[in-house]
Design an enzyme around this catalytic site. Structure first.
Site, PDB file in Angstrom:
ATOM      1  N   HIS A 182       0.810  -1.306  -0.052  1.00  0.00           N
ATOM      2  CA  HIS A 182       0.079   0.032   0.045  1.00  0.00           C
ATOM      3  C   HIS A 182       0.920   1.384  -0.012  1.00  0.00           C
ATOM      4  O   HIS A 182       1.808   1.398   0.822  1.00  0.00           O
ATOM      5  CB  HIS A 182      -0.856  -0.062   1.313  1.00  0.00           C
ATOM      6  CG  HIS A 182      -1.973   1.059   1.388  1.00  0.00           C
ATOM      7  ND1 HIS A 182      -2.136   1.743   2.546  1.00  0.00           N
ATOM      8  CD2 HIS A 182      -2.489   1.942   0.557  1.00  0.00           C
ATOM      9  CE1 HIS A 182      -3.070   2.871   2.328  1.00  0.00           C
ATOM     10  NE2 HIS A 182      -3.119   2.952   0.853  1.00  0.00           N
TER      11      HIS A 182
ATOM     12  N   ASP B  30      -5.041   3.521  -4.850  1.00  0.00           N
ATOM     13  CA  ASP B  30      -5.544   4.319  -3.842  1.00  0.00           C
ATOM     14  C   ASP B  30      -6.561   5.104  -3.674  1.00  0.00           C
ATOM     15  O   ASP B  30      -6.482   6.158  -4.661  1.00  0.00           O
ATOM     16  CB  ASP B  30      -4.004   4.738  -3.310  1.00  0.00           C
ATOM     17  CG  ASP B  30      -4.043   5.031  -1.691  1.00  0.00           C
ATOM     18  OD1 ASP B  30      -5.132   5.313  -1.252  1.00  0.00           O
ATOM     19  OD2 ASP B  30      -2.993   4.877  -1.310  1.00  0.00           O
TER      20      ASP B  30
ATOM     21  N   TYR C 246      10.356  12.670 -13.432  1.00  0.00           N
ATOM     22  CA  TYR C 246      11.485  11.859 -13.080  1.00  0.00           C
ATOM     23  C   TYR C 246      11.813  11.421 -11.716  1.00  0.00           C
ATOM     24  O   TYR C 246      12.255  10.110 -11.609  1.00  0.00           O
ATOM     25  CB  TYR C 246      12.964  12.496 -13.891  1.00  0.00           C
ATOM     26  CG  TYR C 246      12.841  12.649 -15.357  1.00  0.00           C
ATOM     27  CD1 TYR C 246      11.879  11.871 -16.082  1.00  0.00           C
ATOM     28  CD2 TYR C 246      13.624  13.362 -15.831  1.00  0.00           C
ATOM     29  CE1 TYR C 246      12.036  12.061 -17.480  1.00  0.00           C
ATOM     30  CE2 TYR C 246      13.776  13.316 -17.148  1.00  0.00           C
ATOM     31  CZ  TYR C 246      12.924  12.700 -18.051  1.00  0.00           C
ATOM     32  OH  TYR C 246      12.953  13.072 -19.407  1.00  0.00           O
TER      33      TYR C 246
END
Length: 150
Positions: free
Chosen positions: A23, A65, A114
């Site tokens: 998670h 999520d 990035y």
């Protein structure tokens, strides 16, 4: 690898990475021009598919999520006067196709993206050749198992 109920793009290396994630861990799905080898801790190559196709396969097993907003982030198209890049529109459509159309899709400036990919659990480099075919997903939780209908 062919298993019943598993999308054919989800090979052993990607399935192992997805299963090992916890998670809050993040997965970056990136285009062919993304500097995956220099940025990613774990790089999984999927050069035979475009980024939206890989996203669609991942979403068959990956819980996004619900408590993080946004839990889905794309790379910002800096100076793009033409609006939303085609791959980003395809990502939104793919999210909708998987019942996730209400999820906010955020965006990050290229270098911030990035950095996020650098911290990701895994980077999946696709064969996507269109610019801005990059997306990060935050993994949610699985609270129950619902066997597929036979």
């Amino acid at each position: 690898m062919v298993l019943r109920g598993i999308h054919p793009l989800l090979g052993p290396e990607l399935l192992a990475a997805l299963a090992a994630m916890g998670h809050g861990d993040e997965l970056a799905i990136v285009d062919a021009n993304f500097p995956a080898a220099s940025v990613g801790r774990r790089v999984i190559e999927m050069r035979g598919a475009n980024a939206p196709a890989v996203l669609a396969a991942v979403l068959t097993v990956f819980p996004v999520d619900i408590d993080v907003v946004p839990a889905v982030l794309t790379m910002d198209a800096a100076g793009n006067a033409q609006g939303v890049p085609e791959p980003v529109a395809d990502f939104a459509a793919t999210m909708s196709d998987h019942g996730l159309g209400d999820y906010e899709i955020g965006s990050l400036e290229r270098h911030a993206f990035y950095d996020r990919a650098r911290a990701a659990f895994a980077v999946v480099r696709t064969g996507e050749l269109r610019p801005y075919g990059n997306i990060v997903l935050v993994k949610g939780v699985v609270n129950r198992y619902e066997p597929p209908v036979a």
